[in-house]
Design an enzyme around this catalytic site. Sequence first.
Site, PDB file in Angstrom:
ATOM      1  N   SER A  15     -45.581 -97.596  71.450  1.00  0.00           N
ATOM      2  CA  SER A  15     -47.030 -97.796  71.534  1.00  0.00           C
ATOM      3  C   SER A  15     -47.758 -96.695  70.786  1.00  0.00           C
ATOM      4  O   SER A  15     -48.986 -96.660  70.803  1.00  0.00           O
ATOM      5  CB  SER A  15     -47.495 -97.806  72.998  1.00  0.00           C
ATOM      6  OG  SER A  15     -47.371 -96.525  73.566  1.00  0.00           O
ATOM      7  N   HIS A  69     -44.910-103.800  73.812  1.00  0.00           N
ATOM      8  CA  HIS A  69     -44.885-102.570  74.606  1.00  0.00           C
ATOM      9  C   HIS A  69     -44.861-102.898  76.092  1.00  0.00           C
ATOM     10  O   HIS A  69     -45.881-103.287  76.674  1.00  0.00           O
ATOM     11  CB  HIS A  69     -46.099-101.693  74.284  1.00  0.00           C
ATOM     12  CG  HIS A  69     -46.149-100.452  75.117  1.00  0.00           C
ATOM     13  ND1 HIS A  69     -47.251-100.083  75.861  1.00  0.00           N
ATOM     14  CD2 HIS A  69     -45.199 -99.506  75.355  1.00  0.00           C
ATOM     15  CE1 HIS A  69     -46.994 -98.971  76.510  1.00  0.00           C
ATOM     16  NE2 HIS A  69     -45.762 -98.589  76.217  1.00  0.00           N
ATOM     17  N   GLU A  78     -48.019-105.194  76.202  1.00  0.00           N
ATOM     18  CA  GLU A  78     -49.019-105.154  75.142  1.00  0.00           C
ATOM     19  C   GLU A  78     -48.381-105.693  73.861  1.00  0.00           C
ATOM     20  O   GLU A  78     -47.407-105.133  73.373  1.00  0.00           O
ATOM     21  CB  GLU A  78     -49.528-103.731  74.951  1.00  0.00           C
ATOM     22  CG  GLU A  78     -50.260-103.202  76.173  1.00  0.00           C
ATOM     23  CD  GLU A  78     -50.656-101.743  76.032  1.00  0.00           C
ATOM     24  OE1 GLU A  78     -51.816-101.428  76.289  1.00  0.00           O
ATOM     25  OE2 GLU A  78     -49.792-100.916  75.649  1.00  0.00           O
ATOM     26  N   ASN A  95     -51.679 -96.533  76.679  1.00  0.00           N
ATOM     27  CA  ASN A  95     -51.409 -95.130  76.378  1.00  0.00           C
ATOM     28  C   ASN A  95     -52.577 -94.431  75.702  1.00  0.00           C
ATOM     29  O   ASN A  95     -52.625 -93.202  75.655  1.00  0.00           O
ATOM     30  CB  ASN A  95     -50.140 -95.001  75.519  1.00  0.00           C
ATOM     31  CG  ASN A  95     -48.898 -94.970  76.378  1.00  0.00           C
ATOM     32  OD1 ASN A  95     -48.966 -94.606  77.547  1.00  0.00           O
ATOM     33  ND2 ASN A  95     -47.766 -95.343  75.815  1.00  0.00           N
TER      34      ASN A  95
END
Length: 291
Positions: free
Chosen positions: A120, A141, A153, A191
């Site tokens: 990520s 992700h 994701e 993140n």
Amino acid sequence: MSSIKKVGVVGSGTMGSGIAIVAARAGFETYVYDTNSKNLENLSKQSKDFFEKSVARGKMQVENLKPTLQRLKATSNMADLADCDVVIEAIFEDLQVKHDLFSKLNTICKQETIFASNTSTISITEIAGGSGRDDRFVGMHFCLPAQLMKLVEMSPGLNTSAESFSAAWKFCIDLGQSPVKTQDTPGFILNYFLIPFNNNAIRMVEAGIAAPEDIDKAIKTALGYAMGPMQLLDLVGMDTQRLLCNAMQNLTNEPDAACPPLVRRMIAAGHLGKKSGRGFFTYKDSKMFGA
């Protein structure tokens, strides 16, 4: 079920093991490749522990235990991934290492195989550029711990074909996960918040503002998080946190993404987190989360 039947996972660390469990649990034949035989042994033991605990908790029918374990195969032979329909990479965050890996996979895997990266923080487009098949490359992700968290994701690179992204999206749903689409930007959604958030929690410990257990209690109690940042960092590992910080700061120059000095000292002392038995907290065993 999508046209994807056989799944390859590269890397049998914390993330790779969790992704492999998700795939095998959903009914996919799953091969996990790693050059580290000890990690592969741990994967076999930890996945068995996890599924047995799932049966004990009533989350899996006992008759499904054996076939699920049989679908999950560990291998140190990359050629076993040749006829996989999708290969998900979950190794450490280094662009050159990922390029080398996907370059080898490109010569081994069938033409239709979709490549995916669990990163990520490194650009999907940049990783795809070294894969030899950037039109069939996507970002997937998973969130830690992957075997318990539903969010994935999904990010296309600049040259990812609509057909490949659609197939990967459907595969993600067939896994029983909840995909969200993000653009190919550092940190994606989660993140982008979590790396600076966790770094600030570490800096609070460095400054003596609060103890790790009190920071976790405050976050869980006030914000409703299932896991506090210090516990999550122990699960991620200090070595991985440093790589995540370095990758994100190199791309964004965000001061909050800079790796706190305490992380470097903990790595030097071998306090990597749950994997080494000691991080912000101490651990008696290396069982994976949920097992």
